[in-house]
Write an enzyme that holds these catalytic residues in place. Structure first.
Site, PDB file in Angstrom:
ATOM      1  N   PHE A 153      16.792  32.487  -7.827  1.00 21.35           N
ATOM      2  CA  PHE A 153      16.805  31.233  -7.067  1.00 21.35           C
ATOM      3  C   PHE A 153      17.557  31.360  -5.755  1.00 21.35           C
ATOM      4  CE2 PHE A 153      20.972  30.788  -9.119  1.00 21.35           C
ATOM      5  CZ  PHE A 153      21.733  30.256  -8.087  1.00 21.35           C
ATOM      6  N   LYS A 177       6.283  35.991  -7.850  1.00 20.94           N
ATOM      7  CA  LYS A 177       6.705  34.794  -8.578  1.00 20.94           C
ATOM      8  C   LYS A 177       8.096  34.372  -8.114  1.00 20.94           C
ATOM      9  CE  LYS A 177       8.953  34.088 -12.302  1.00 20.94           C
ATOM     10  NZ  LYS A 177       9.731  32.926 -11.811  1.00 20.94           N
ATOM     11  N   SER A 230      19.347  38.310 -12.810  1.00 23.87           N
ATOM     12  CA  SER A 230      20.529  38.639 -13.607  1.00 23.87           C
ATOM     13  C   SER A 230      20.273  39.927 -14.400  1.00 23.87           C
ATOM     14  CB  SER A 230      20.833  37.483 -14.564  1.00 23.87           C
ATOM     15  OG  SER A 230      19.743  37.327 -15.448  1.00 23.87           O
ATOM     16  N   CYS A 285      24.867  37.538  -4.609  1.00 18.89           N
ATOM     17  CA  CYS A 285      25.125  38.705  -5.447  1.00 18.89           C
ATOM     18  C   CYS A 285      26.220  39.588  -4.863  1.00 18.89           C
ATOM     19  CB  CYS A 285      23.854  39.509  -5.624  1.00 18.89           C
ATOM     20  SG  CYS A 285      23.263  40.131  -4.063  1.00 18.89           S
ATOM     21  N   GLU A 387      30.002  37.097 -15.102  1.00 21.36           N
ATOM     22  CA  GLU A 387      29.504  36.591 -13.819  1.00 21.36           C
ATOM     23  C   GLU A 387      29.494  35.059 -13.868  1.00 21.36           C
ATOM     24  OE1 GLU A 387      25.421  37.623 -12.762  1.00 21.36           O
ATOM     25  OE2 GLU A 387      25.934  37.499 -10.636  1.00 21.36           O
TER      26      GLU A 387
HETATM   27  P1  NAD Z   1      17.566  34.902 -13.561  1.00 22.66           P
HETATM   28  O1  NAD Z   1      17.725  36.262 -14.097  1.00 22.66           O
HETATM   29  O2  NAD Z   1      17.820  33.759 -14.460  1.00 22.66           O
HETATM   30  O3  NAD Z   1      16.061  34.687 -13.018  1.00 22.66           O
HETATM   31  C1  NAD Z   1      15.509  35.547 -12.042  1.00 22.66           C
HETATM   32  C2  NAD Z   1      13.986  35.481 -12.127  1.00 22.66           C
HETATM   33  O4  NAD Z   1      13.565  36.036 -13.366  1.00 22.66           O
HETATM   34  C3  NAD Z   1      13.417  34.071 -12.092  1.00 22.66           C
HETATM   35  O5  NAD Z   1      12.251  34.070 -11.294  1.00 22.66           O
HETATM   36  C4  NAD Z   1      13.108  33.764 -13.544  1.00 22.66           C
HETATM   37  O6  NAD Z   1      12.017  32.877 -13.682  1.00 22.66           O
HETATM   38  C5  NAD Z   1      12.751  35.115 -14.113  1.00 22.66           C
HETATM   39  N1  NAD Z   1      13.115  35.313 -15.510  1.00 22.66           N
HETATM   40  C6  NAD Z   1      14.171  34.765 -16.177  1.00 22.66           C
HETATM   41  N2  NAD Z   1      14.232  35.254 -17.420  1.00 22.66           N
HETATM   42  C7  NAD Z   1      13.205  36.132 -17.560  1.00 22.66           C
HETATM   43  C8  NAD Z   1      12.762  36.986 -18.602  1.00 22.66           C
HETATM   44  N3  NAD Z   1      13.379  37.024 -19.779  1.00 22.66           N
HETATM   45  N4  NAD Z   1      11.690  37.765 -18.372  1.00 22.66           N
HETATM   46  C9  NAD Z   1      11.067  37.763 -17.186  1.00 22.66           C
HETATM   47  N5  NAD Z   1      11.444  36.981 -16.156  1.00 22.66           N
HETATM   48  C10 NAD Z   1      12.502  36.180 -16.335  1.00 22.66           C
HETATM   49  O7  NAD Z   1      18.470  34.832 -12.247  1.00 22.66           O
HETATM   50  P2  NAD Z   1      18.778  33.575 -11.306  1.00 22.66           P
HETATM   51  O8  NAD Z   1      19.695  32.657 -12.015  1.00 22.66           O
HETATM   52  O9  NAD Z   1      17.516  33.035 -10.736  1.00 22.66           O
HETATM   53  O10 NAD Z   1      19.541  34.307 -10.096  1.00 22.66           O
HETATM   54  C11 NAD Z   1      20.905  34.634 -10.150  1.00 22.66           C
HETATM   55  C12 NAD Z   1      21.128  36.042 -10.650  1.00 22.66           C
HETATM   56  O11 NAD Z   1      20.479  36.969  -9.779  1.00 22.66           O
HETATM   57  C13 NAD Z   1      22.592  36.427 -10.644  1.00 22.66           C
HETATM   58  O12 NAD Z   1      22.861  37.190 -11.794  1.00 22.66           O
HETATM   59  C14 NAD Z   1      22.747  37.281  -9.385  1.00 22.66           C
HETATM   60  O13 NAD Z   1      23.805  38.203  -9.417  1.00 22.66           O
HETATM   61  C15 NAD Z   1      21.424  37.974  -9.387  1.00 22.66           C
HETATM   62  N6  NAD Z   1      21.092  38.470  -8.037  1.00 22.66           N
HETATM   63  C16 NAD Z   1      21.235  39.799  -7.824  1.00 22.66           C
HETATM   64  C17 NAD Z   1      20.979  40.311  -6.554  1.00 22.66           C
HETATM   65  C18 NAD Z   1      21.160  41.773  -6.286  1.00 22.66           C
HETATM   66  O14 NAD Z   1      20.919  42.198  -5.149  1.00 22.66           O
HETATM   67  N7  NAD Z   1      21.551  42.579  -7.251  1.00 22.66           N
HETATM   68  C19 NAD Z   1      20.579  39.455  -5.520  1.00 22.66           C
HETATM   69  C20 NAD Z   1      20.419  38.098  -5.797  1.00 22.66           C
HETATM   70  C21 NAD Z   1      20.694  37.617  -7.076  1.00 22.66           C
END
Ligand code: NAD
Length: 509
Positions: A153, A177, A230, A285, A387
């Site tokens: 997000f 997506k 995540s 992140c 986190e």
């Molecule tokens: P999230 O993991 O909840 O969701 C990310 C995406 O994955 C969404 O589009 C979601 O619909 C999808 N998703 C969720 N669960 C899934 C599953 N089991 N199987 C397949 N797809 C799934 O993360 P969020 O809350 O949207 O974003 C925040 C997280 O992203 C934090 O942990 C942050 O550290 C991380 N992040 C990392 C970086 C990086 O560069 N490493 C950059 C931005 C954000």
């Protein structure tokens, strides 16, 4: 400003479509809490339809001459510049990233597209002449087919930039997506891709959640899946894709440390800690989360930090006079508040409590947490280990650079880490020994420039592919190797080298 109700649509094979399963979830403006639209939770079947469209588009797109493909990226670059404000506003509404930061995010993507325009220089293969008599070897950086991308997000534009210009610039087609919590940027971006004349099916967008993504794992048309999200999500996708031999690029979660040494330039340190820890409401992140401070400056640092954190203006993401907007959802606000409670229960000192800040009437139902500071945090506490992804800073006391490094290196995640010091020995030691993917020196956010790779290590990266820079190009291509034997039409066999042989037979005839 009243926001018109938006029905978010999928875009498959050049058409804007409603989701046929009729399953939609509400979309909120986190600054006000108001429902501003609805987002489809597409079925696995819809996910596969989008892949089928991308698969049909692949042969013609991958055969499109490289300069022509680059022309689309040049057009994208210009269109993003022309539409910067509109794109930024879409992020400031649904993700509630403060408008100035939203502009910064779109600006960074424009730089990434610029970098992707150097694909013709980066995609060049290699030749090994004369492996044997009449035999040469050639490495071609070839596209693989259809890639699928899943975004978090918190960076709806940046992650578009990390995936799509590199994937399509190298000749692949794509299904993207976005997060259901921040889909509006991609609605506008897809309209821009249509406007610049990108052939249908080259980029497709579908909205949804876990079940949507799972439709891709066993789809034979999918070459690979990439995610920024995540760490548990990264591991889930790795498992699903691993079972079916798909290529993956999976950037996971973070818990970033900042180490403040006795000679840290204090004004710069405070300014950067505030920007890093509270910018985007701590939902970055590379946001600093744990600040390890040596005893010599600990008390002065804490005093200055509390003053500066208290002065942070919190409010509507569209208000240019505030510094920090809300967090993404009521669920996120409650999770962060729960972590603050956990910190108190664990015995940390809550010296600034950002829960339930007083907000003006228009924002009373928004999802706000104000800057929060804990001191007396120890590495074993959950607030130091997990986190939180919100505007909560934990201050830990460390004895020296060695204990500072040992503390951050013991953490299971390894996205980024920064040091503040003027001492060259500390700087070099930190760069060499901090066990993270990205290191910063006297900067609060160690985000690499688009020409360089971006990504963590340990639990912050599943697999070993990073985004942007040359790494971005490598992920979306395969090293296809051709072994070529030439046969002299005149029946003469040259001793080495095709060109020489051809010339000799010409001369002989
Ligand atoms: P999230 O993991 O909840 O969701 C990310 C995406 O994955 C969404 O589009 C979601 O619909 C999808 N998703 C969720 N669960 C899934 C599953 N089991 N199987 C397949 N797809 C799934 O993360 P969020 O809350 O949207 O974003 C925040 C997280 O992203 C934090 O942990 C942050 O550290 C991380 N992040 C990392 C970086 C990086 O560069 N490493 C950059 C931005 C954000």
């Amino acid at each position: 400003m009243t926001q018109k109700h938006v029905k978010v649509k999928n875009h498959i094979n050049g058409e804007w479509l409603d989701e046929s399963n009729g399953h939609y979830v509400p979309l909120c403006n986190p600054s006000t809490g108001a429902v501003i639209g609805e987002v489809p939770i597409s079925s696995a079947d819809t996910a596969r339809q989008a892949v089928a469209a991308a698969a049909v588009a692949f042969p013609a797109w991958s055969a499109t001459p490289l300069p022509k493909r680059m022309n689309y990226l040049f057009a994208l670059h210009q269109a993003m510049k022309d539409n910067l404000e509109d794109l930024a506003q879409s992020i400031a509404v649904d993700q509630a990233k403060h408008i100035s930061e939203a502009r910064g995010e779109v600006g960074r993507v424009i730089e990434i597209v610029q970098m992707a325009c150097s694909i013709p220089a980066l995609i060049q293969g290699e030749t090994l002449q004369g492996i044997a008599s009449n035999i040469n070897g050639r490495v071609i950086k070839a596209p693989l087919g259809v890639f699928c991308g899943v975004a978090p997000f918190n960076f709806p534009a940046l992650v578009f930039g990390w995936f799509i210009p590199f994937a399509i610039g190298t000749g692949n087609t794509f299904v993207y997506k976005p997060s259901t919590e921040s889909p509006l940027f991609m609605q506008k971006m897809m309209a821009i891709l249509v406007d610049i004349g990108l052939p249908k099916g080259v980029v497709n967008v579908i909205h949804g959640e876990k079940e949507t993504v799972e439709g891709w794992y066993d789809d034979p048309n999918v070459a690979g899946v990439c995610l920024v999200g995540s760490s548990p999500t990264a591991r889930a996708i790795a498992e699903g894709c691993g079972r079916h031999g798909k290529k993956t690029m999976l950037l996971g979660g973070a818990k970033n440390f900042l180490l403040a040494m006795e000679d840290a330039p204090m004004d710069l340190l405070i300014e950067n800690v505030i920007a890093s820890g509270y910018g985007s409401a701590g939902q970055r992140c590379l946001a600093v989360s744990n600040i390890a401070v040596v005893p010599e400056i600990h008390d002065e640092f804490v005093e200055r930090l509390i003053d500066a954190a208290r002065a942070v203006k919190v409010g509507d993401a569209m208000n240019p006079d505030v510094f920090m907007g809300p967090v993404i959802s009521a669920k996120a606000r409650d999770r962060i508040s729960n972590y603050i409670e956990i910190g108190v229960d664990e015995g940390a000192n809550l010296v600034l409590d950002g829960r339930n800040p007083a907000m003006p009437k228009a924002n009373a139902d928004g999802f706000f947490v104000a800057p929060t500071v804990f001191t007396g945090v120890t590495p074993d506490m959950r607030i130091a280990k997990e986190e939180i992804f919100g505007p909560v800073l934990s201050v830990l006391k460390v004895g020296c650079i060695n204990t500072g490094l040992a503390t951050l290196n013991a953490h299971e995640l390894g996205n980024g880490a920064c040091i503040f010091t003027q001492n060259a020995y500390y700087i070099e030691k930190f760069i060499a020994e901090a066990n993270v993917g990205m290191v910063g020196v006297n900067v609060g956010i160690c985000a690499p420039h688009p020409y360089l790779p971006f990504g963590g290590i340990k639990g912050s990266l599943v697999g070993n592919n990073k985004v942007q820079g040359k790494d971005g190009v490598d992920f979306f291509t395969q090293n296809k190797v051709a072994t070529i034997r030439t046969v002299d039409p005149a029946g003469q066999v040259p001793t080495a080298g095709v060109a020489n042989g051809a010339v000799r037979s010409c001369v002989a005839s």
